[in-house]
Design a protein around this motif. Sequence first.
Motif, short mmCIF file in Angstrom:
data_model
loop_
_atom_site.label_atom_id
_atom_site.label_comp_id
_atom_site.label_asym_id
_atom_site.label_seq_id
_atom_site.Cartn_x
_atom_site.Cartn_y
_atom_site.Cartn_z
N ASP A 17 0.82 -1.21 0.00
CA ASP A 17 0.00 0.00 0.00
C ASP A 17 0.86 1.26 0.00
O ASP A 17 1.91 1.31 0.66
CB ASP A 17 -0.91 0.03 1.23
CG ASP A 17 -1.90 -1.12 1.26
OD1 ASP A 17 -2.03 -1.80 0.22
OD2 ASP A 17 -2.51 -1.35 2.31
N TRP B 276 0.28 5.85 -0.20
CA TRP B 276 -0.67 6.96 -0.26
C TRP B 276 0.12 8.26 -0.39
O TRP B 276 1.20 8.43 0.15
CB TRP B 276 -1.59 6.98 0.95
CG TRP B 276 -0.93 6.84 2.29
CD1 TRP B 276 -0.51 7.82 3.11
CD2 TRP B 276 -0.63 5.59 2.96
NE1 TRP B 276 0.04 7.30 4.25
CE2 TRP B 276 -0.02 5.92 4.17
CE3 TRP B 276 -0.82 4.24 2.63
CZ2 TRP B 276 0.40 4.96 5.09
CZ3 TRP B 276 -0.39 3.28 3.55
CH2 TRP B 276 0.20 3.63 4.74
N TYR C 63 -6.28 12.94 -2.30
CA TYR C 63 -5.46 12.11 -1.40
C TYR C 63 -5.52 10.69 -1.97
O TYR C 63 -6.52 9.99 -1.84
CB TYR C 63 -6.02 12.16 0.01
CG TYR C 63 -5.05 11.72 1.08
CD1 TYR C 63 -5.44 10.85 2.08
CD2 TYR C 63 -3.73 12.17 1.09
CE1 TYR C 63 -4.56 10.44 3.08
CE2 TYR C 63 -2.84 11.76 2.06
CZ TYR C 63 -3.26 10.90 3.06
OH TYR C 63 -2.38 10.50 4.02
N TYR D 256 -4.81 6.86 -2.71
CA TYR D 256 -4.50 5.59 -2.04
C TYR D 256 -4.25 4.55 -3.13
O TYR D 256 -5.14 4.24 -3.93
CB TYR D 256 -5.67 5.19 -1.16
CG TYR D 256 -5.43 4.04 -0.22
CD1 TYR D 256 -6.49 3.22 0.19
CD2 TYR D 256 -4.17 3.75 0.29
CE1 TYR D 256 -6.30 2.17 1.08
CE2 TYR D 256 -3.96 2.70 1.17
CZ TYR D 256 -5.03 1.92 1.56
OH TYR D 256 -4.82 0.88 2.43
#
Length: 398
Positions: free
Chosen positions: A348, A350, A357, A359
């Motif tokens: 992951d 971000w 924003y 992700y």
Amino acid sequence: MSELFNKKEYLKNLIRRVNDEKDNEKLKEELQKTIKELSAEDIAVVEQELMENEGITIEQIQSVCDVHLGLFKEYIDQEKIDVEEWHPIFILMKEHEHIIKTAEGIRDIAKQILSKKSIQEAFPIFMKLSMYLDELMAAENYFLKEENVLFPYIEKHGITKPPAVMWKEHDQVRELRKKIIAIKENRNFEEAKKELYNLSLFLLEFFMNHVRKEHSVLFPTALKLISDDEWIDIRQQFDEIGYCCFDPKPLEIEVKKEENLVDGKIKLPSGELTVEQLKFMLNTLPIDITFVDANDEVKYFSESKERIFIRSRAIVGRKVQNCHPQKSIDIVNKIVSDFKTGKKDHADFWLKLGEKYVYIRYFAVRNDKGEYLGTLEVTQDIAPIKEIDGERRIYDEN
């Protein structure tokens, strides 16, 4: 390395002599020959060292830059390629012309500011600079069309190095653009005006050298390898991304479309969908999806209306490593390697992109036996989600 050092020292000596000797024409001929053998970066370093360490003035450097830029212009004019006006190569060459004029405008304004003694005196000229910087930002579409459409088609024909070099140079231009825009934060006017002039000069020289490489190497190579039908596909994808400076001649060629499946249905264990249903279902999801198979080749991406990152159909079949800038390739390889070995099943990331924003999640796709089938990338703007508070249990009809 020693040969490069000697050429740079020779260039330094020539620059010193250009303004001291009467026979400048002969010196300029020597200068042309030397410049041909050095990159724009090498020349910029030489000019910077002479100004900082030996007191060579910007005016003296300018006479050398005029020779250098004149040489690039001569190359570019000689290497114009004869293609029809609808053709992607024609479009890119027109965008080259516009970006060069924009860079020249920034250089000319920087030179005017250089002669001013105070920020108040230079303020009206700074206002003009903003217009040129906006045009330089709009040139991003030129970079995106090459990186996401033209380069993948060239790579499909086995040519990978030239596109990689050109992409790296795109990133260098982006960095120069950032530095020029950031100059307004410098409160020291004397430092700011010199930095602006140096960066504007380097931007112009660097981009003209970039254009020369594309006209003499990249474009002729593409024209030899890419078929007429592929050029039509490229142009259609260019239209989707958009243009930075003009409206090109429309593509007036009828394109035949083939059915994906004979019966138009895809049967799955949990149900069946028509190709149309599946296509629009995936495109309606509030996320971007990209699938890379076990051979590291891009096989599918969703085409939602509000994409976070530019994707074009040209990337299908492209190695995932070639879809990222050089600085990101090690990370990409590490993720894929960990997925293939079973060390990890997801990764992951971000980051903030303006008001978004973003992700970004990567998932290892495995079958019932645990065998690796590929990697799924899922990207989503979670800024609206982060703002959610409390509960909503009633349907809002407004």
